[in-house]
Scaffold this active site. Structure first.
Site, short mmCIF file in Angstrom:
data_model
loop_
_atom_site.label_atom_id
_atom_site.label_comp_id
_atom_site.label_asym_id
_atom_site.label_seq_id
_atom_site.Cartn_x
_atom_site.Cartn_y
_atom_site.Cartn_z
CE LYS A 1 -2.84 1.03 3.53
NZ LYS A 1 -3.36 2.31 4.10
N GLY B 1 -4.84 8.30 5.05
CA GLY B 1 -3.94 9.20 5.76
C GLY B 1 -2.64 9.42 5.02
CD GLN C 1 0.97 8.72 7.13
OE1 GLN C 1 0.42 9.62 7.75
NE2 GLN C 1 0.39 7.54 6.92
CG ASP D 1 0.77 0.54 9.36
OD1 ASP D 1 0.29 1.43 10.09
OD2 ASP D 1 1.17 0.76 8.20
NE ARG E 1 -5.13 0.91 13.02
CZ ARG E 1 -4.46 0.99 11.88
NH1 ARG E 1 -3.13 1.06 11.90
NH2 ARG E 1 -5.10 1.02 10.73
#
Length: 440
Positions: free
Chosen positions: A26, A96, A169, A315, A346
């Protein structure tokens, strides 16, 4: 049991065997679309992940006037090099990565744009990119540090920026903006973070160099078109890996998995827990090391997890919580407060949902602790529109006593379309059904 529509039905029993793979990475799929859209010429992308998040990114570059030719669901040609002012907002839906990286590109454009998404995306903090981009001169308006983001043309200047957290990011947004700045930009990170942006931009002609934890970017060099084959996503592979580790008698092999060392923290932790894992590197794809992973059911022991490895498996913590429930002894996770600002909180959500299966987990401000191994019982759980939560609960249900339902199957398609098919292919009793009908 009562349940909402569209979920997973899971039954325990049987062993998991065979060879399989998972969809394309991804993180790389997002970047491949955005970066080739910037590049001059035609770029061919094979093995691209067609999922909810990545399709949102693809739609956004098309709204910017980039021509995309789809040869199949996973094979694209992107004709990049020129952006035009979009007629409406760029809708990144739940992505995101998409909104943060694309903002780094849009601050360097000569026209105004608006980046937005779902209510879920609007809850994710954007100040972490807004603040450093404003230091570069970017003109960004936000709603108290959240989307929608309005970006207006501005002259960007080079900066020397030390990141308060290790975040791929944030780093990527700055590096992309630096392509449009007036001099060399330097970004220093406090620890390891994914380096997909540096690898891919370098392959496309960007002037990027690294010195320790600092990355330097020189502007003014046109990106050139490139062809990429996207390897399989190790974050998606984590789910069949976990299932094979905890389901007795299991023995599976996963092929063409991205083995970038900034992404393999989970594998390192699992090996320390005593996992029967064999990792074999087979080559390079898109500048990333790839290989096979063989996984067999293992007697695992509890572990302490914290520090730099947290970023390298950020993740994977929802599924790691499931694995830890099946390990003997205490597992303690620290330094993982970043999990609270993902698609959901989470930490809180996983603790609450696993409790429905009978798990006892102590939530802490930056992690959790538990003692295993624990026995689980079938129940109805809810994925909270978070793909990694939903799939983690499916894996947990594989070793629960009795039938389980996991509401919200659709969100798994944000990163792992065909998740149930892959799991069934190795022997798991997982199906997508209308749970309202099943409950009647």
């Amino acid at each position: 049991m009562t349940a909402a529509k569209d979920g997973f039905r899971v039954l325990p029993g049987g062993t998991l065997t065979g060879t399989t793979t998972v969809p394309g990475d991804k993180s790389l799929s997002h970047r491949a679309v955005m970066f080739t859209a910037l590049a001059q010429g035609a770029s061919r992308i094979k093995g691209w992940l067609s999922a909810g998040d990545t399709e949102a990114t693809l739609d956004s570059v098309q709204r910017l006037g980039v021509r995309v030719e789809r040869h199949s669901r996973h094979n694209l040609t992107i004709y990049g090099g020129t952006f035009v002012k979009p007629e409406r907002e760029l809708n990144l839906v739940n992505a995101g990565t998409g909104i943060r990286l694309l903002t780094g590109i849009m601050v360097g454009q000569p026209f105004e744009s608006v980046l937005d998404g779902t209510e879920q995306l609007r809850r994710r903090p954007m100040n972490r990119i807004i603040q450093p981009l404003r230091l570069m001169g970017a003109n960004i308006e936000s709603v108290n540090g959240y989307a929608p983001l309005t970006v207006k043309p501005a002259a960007l200047k080079a900066v020397r920026y030390s990141m308060p957290m290790a975040s791929a990011q944030v780093k990527s947004a700055i590096l992309l903006a630096a392509l449009f700045a007036d001099g060399e930009t330097a970004v220093t990170q406090p620890g390891p973070a994914r380096d997909h942006t540096e690898r891919m931009l370098s392959a496309m002609g960007a002037r990027i160099r690294e010195d320790g934890n600092t990355v330097y970017v020189q502007p003014g060099h046109t990106l050139t078109a490139a062809d990429f084959t996207v390897p399989a996503d190790i974050s998606s592979a984590a789910f069949p890996i976990a299932a094979a580790l905890i389901v007795p008698g299991s023995d599976i092999t996963l092929t063409n998995i991205n083995l970038n060392p900034t992404r393999t923290g989970l594998l390192d932790v699992l090996l320390e827990m005593g996992a029967d894992l064999t990792v074999t590197e087979t080559g390079l794809e898109a500048g990333e090391p790839v290989g096979t992973i063989r996984v067999r059911h293992s007697a695992l022991k509890g572990i302490r997890v914290g520090g730099d490895v947290v970023v390298r498996m950020i993740d994977e913590f929802p599924i790691f919580m499931v694995i830890a429930l099946n390990a003997e002894g205490e597992t303690l996770v620290q330094d993982a407060s970043e999990l609270r600002v993902k698609e959901t909180d989470r930490l809180a959500v996983m603790v609450a949902e696993l409790a429905k299966l009978g798990a006892v987990i102590t939530e802490t401000p930056d992690g959790f602790s538990l003692k295993g191994a624990q026995s689980l019982k079938g129940a109805v759980t809810y994925g909270h529109d978070d793909h990694r939560i939903s799939m983690s609960l499916v894996v947990a249900s594989l070793v629960a006593k009795g039938e389980s339902f996991v509401n919200d199957a659709r969100c798994a398609g944000d990163s792992f379309p065909g998740f149930a098919d892959v799991m069934r292919g190795i022997g798991a009793d997982v199906s997508v059904i209308d749970l309202q009908e099943a409950a009647q």
